[in-house]
Write a protein that holds these residues in place. Structure first.
Motif, PDB file in Angstrom:
ATOM      1  N   VAL A   1      15.133 -14.240   4.927  1.00  0.00           N
ATOM      2  CA  VAL A   1      14.017 -14.571   4.021  1.00  0.00           C
ATOM      3  C   VAL A   1      13.293 -13.317   3.530  1.00  0.00           C
ATOM      4  O   VAL A   1      13.351 -12.258   4.159  1.00  0.00           O
ATOM      5  CB  VAL A   1      12.960 -15.471   4.721  1.00  0.00           C
ATOM      6  N   PHE A   2      12.632 -13.471   2.406  1.00  0.00           N
ATOM      7  CA  PHE A   2      11.633 -12.509   1.955  1.00  0.00           C
ATOM      8  C   PHE A   2      10.316 -13.263   1.877  1.00  0.00           C
ATOM      9  O   PHE A   2      10.274 -14.402   1.409  1.00  0.00           O
ATOM     10  CB  PHE A   2      11.972 -11.973   0.560  1.00  0.00           C
ATOM     11  N   GLU A   3       9.257 -12.661   2.304  1.00  0.00           N
ATOM     12  CA  GLU A   3       7.954 -13.321   2.167  1.00  0.00           C
ATOM     13  C   GLU A   3       6.850 -12.271   2.268  1.00  0.00           C
ATOM     14  O   GLU A   3       7.079 -11.143   2.736  1.00  0.00           O
ATOM     15  CB  GLU A   3       7.764 -14.384   3.265  1.00  0.00           C
ATOM     16  N   HIS A   4       5.662 -12.667   1.820  1.00  0.00           N
ATOM     17  CA  HIS A   4       4.522 -11.771   1.968  1.00  0.00           C
ATOM     18  C   HIS A   4       3.917 -11.987   3.350  1.00  0.00           C
ATOM     19  O   HIS A   4       3.705 -13.132   3.755  1.00  0.00           O
ATOM     20  CB  HIS A   4       3.505 -12.021   0.854  1.00  0.00           C
ATOM     21  N   ALA A   5       3.683 -10.892   4.055  1.00  0.00           N
ATOM     22  CA  ALA A   5       3.207 -11.004   5.432  1.00  0.00           C
ATOM     23  C   ALA A   5       1.878 -11.746   5.462  1.00  0.00           C
ATOM     24  O   ALA A   5       0.942 -11.401   4.735  1.00  0.00           O
ATOM     25  CB  ALA A   5       3.059  -9.619   6.054  1.00  0.00           C
ATOM     26  N   SER A   6       1.796 -12.777   6.317  1.00  0.00           N
ATOM     27  CA  SER A   6       0.581 -13.586   6.365  1.00  0.00           C
ATOM     28  C   SER A   6      -0.493 -12.930   7.233  1.00  0.00           C
ATOM     29  O   SER A   6      -1.645 -13.333   7.213  1.00  0.00           O
ATOM     30  CB  SER A   6       0.918 -14.980   6.899  1.00  0.00           C
ATOM     31  N   SER A   7      -0.099 -11.893   7.989  1.00  0.00           N
ATOM     32  CA  SER A   7      -1.075 -11.136   8.778  1.00  0.00           C
ATOM     33  C   SER A   7      -0.571  -9.702   8.843  1.00  0.00           C
ATOM     34  O   SER A   7       0.496  -9.394   8.347  1.00  0.00           O
ATOM     35  CB  SER A   7      -1.185 -11.709  10.197  1.00  0.00           C
ATOM     36  N   GLY A   8      -1.345  -8.835   9.459  1.00  0.00           N
ATOM     37  CA  GLY A   8      -0.889  -7.454   9.617  1.00  0.00           C
ATOM     38  C   GLY A   8      -0.311  -7.200  10.996  1.00  0.00           C
ATOM     39  O   GLY A   8      -0.239  -6.058  11.432  1.00  0.00           O
ATOM     40  N   ARG A   9       0.109  -8.257  11.661  1.00  0.00           N
ATOM     41  CA  ARG A   9       0.531  -8.099  13.057  1.00  0.00           C
ATOM     42  C   ARG A   9       2.017  -7.806  13.232  1.00  0.00           C
ATOM     43  O   ARG A   9       2.418  -7.349  14.287  1.00  0.00           O
ATOM     44  CB  ARG A   9       0.166  -9.353  13.859  1.00  0.00           C
ATOM     45  N   SER A  10       2.838  -8.075  12.216  1.00  0.00           N
ATOM     46  CA  SER A  10       4.270  -7.836  12.432  1.00  0.00           C
ATOM     47  C   SER A  10       4.586  -6.350  12.280  1.00  0.00           C
ATOM     48  O   SER A  10       3.940  -5.623  11.536  1.00  0.00           O
ATOM     49  CB  SER A  10       5.116  -8.658  11.450  1.00  0.00           C
ATOM     50  N   LYS A  11       5.583  -5.940  13.043  1.00  0.00           N
ATOM     51  CA  LYS A  11       5.996  -4.545  13.041  1.00  0.00           C
ATOM     52  C   LYS A  11       7.406  -4.470  12.470  1.00  0.00           C
ATOM     53  O   LYS A  11       8.235  -5.326  12.757  1.00  0.00           O
ATOM     54  CB  LYS A  11       6.004  -4.020  14.487  1.00  0.00           C
ATOM     55  N   CYS A  12       7.652  -3.436  11.703  1.00  0.00           N
ATOM     56  CA  CYS A  12       8.982  -3.252  11.129  1.00  0.00           C
ATOM     57  C   CYS A  12       9.931  -2.735  12.205  1.00  0.00           C
ATOM     58  O   CYS A  12       9.638  -1.751  12.867  1.00  0.00           O
ATOM     59  CB  CYS A  12       8.890  -2.269   9.969  1.00  0.00           C
ATOM     60  N   ARG A  13      11.078  -3.402  12.355  1.00  0.00           N
ATOM     61  CA  ARG A  13      12.069  -2.963  13.340  1.00  0.00           C
ATOM     62  C   ARG A  13      12.698  -1.634  12.942  1.00  0.00           C
ATOM     63  O   ARG A  13      13.217  -0.912  13.785  1.00  0.00           O
ATOM     64  CB  ARG A  13      13.193  -3.998  13.433  1.00  0.00           C
ATOM     65  N   GLY A  14      12.688  -1.346  11.655  1.00  0.00           N
ATOM     66  CA  GLY A  14      13.366  -0.146  11.192  1.00  0.00           C
ATOM     67  C   GLY A  14      12.574   1.127  11.422  1.00  0.00           C
ATOM     68  O   GLY A  14      13.133   2.157  11.786  1.00  0.00           O
TER      69      GLY A  14
END
Ligand code: ZN
Ligand code: ZN
Length: 177
Positions: free
Chosen positions: A4-17
């Protein structure tokens, strides 16, 4: 099991890359994987450009399947195509000066001298990027099996480098091919 592509609903996710937070509202790419610990599946989040470099096949698959607009779709696709052309390129995790002379190059097996430029490598295994050693900057062509310019790829995962180091890295890459 579609990515999926989506706009992050919060700032809590971290990029795995790149291990940086994905800002609230920023577009993020979700790679869907079977959950090894439970029923169902899980999502690994990435900045789209980080995924293009480190998970190129997953991103390319997603771009084919995703019907809605994706900003910079063509640029992302170009990066992912280049990264997937050689199987070792997605291992690139940036460049740095070696802080000691302890590590050996995974390509030529010689020690990497303190202060010399080296490329950080990560191996992707079961959803995780594991630190997997280094190669001399000068060993990049035989190791990656390409003479393509990897400057953008190196710099993308080298956010700790200052402007002077970035310039020097650029000069070194241009000088010897
Ligand atoms: Zn990232
Ligand atoms: Zn080497």
């Amino acid at each position: 099991m579609a990515h999926v592509f989506e706009h992050a609903s919060s700032g809590r996710s971290k990029c795995r890359g790149c291990s940086q937070a994905i800002a609230k509202g920023e577009l993020r790419f979700g790679e869907r994987l079977p959950n090894p610990f439970a029923e169902g599946e899980m999502t690994h989040w990435f900045h789209p450009l980080c995924a293009a470099f480190k998970r190129p096949e997953a991103l390319l698959q997603a771009l084919v399947e995703w019907q809605e607009p994706v900003p910079d779709r063509e640029a992302l696709e170009g990066v992912a195509r280049r990264a997937s052309a050689q199987k070792r390129l997605p291992r690139i995790d940036g460049a740095e000066r070696s802080p000691s002379s302890q590590a050996r190059c995974r390509h030529c097996h010689e020690p990497i001298e303190k202060g010399a430029w080296r490329v950080r490598l990560v191996f992707y295994e079961e959803g995780t990027f594991n630190p997997s050693g280094f190669i001399h900057l000068a060993c990049r062509e035989p190791y990656f099996e390409t003479a393509d310019d990897i400057l953008d790829h190196l710099l993308h995962f080298s956010r700790a480098l200052g402007a002077e180091d970035r310039n020097e890295l650029q000069r070194l890459l241009r000088e010897n091919g």
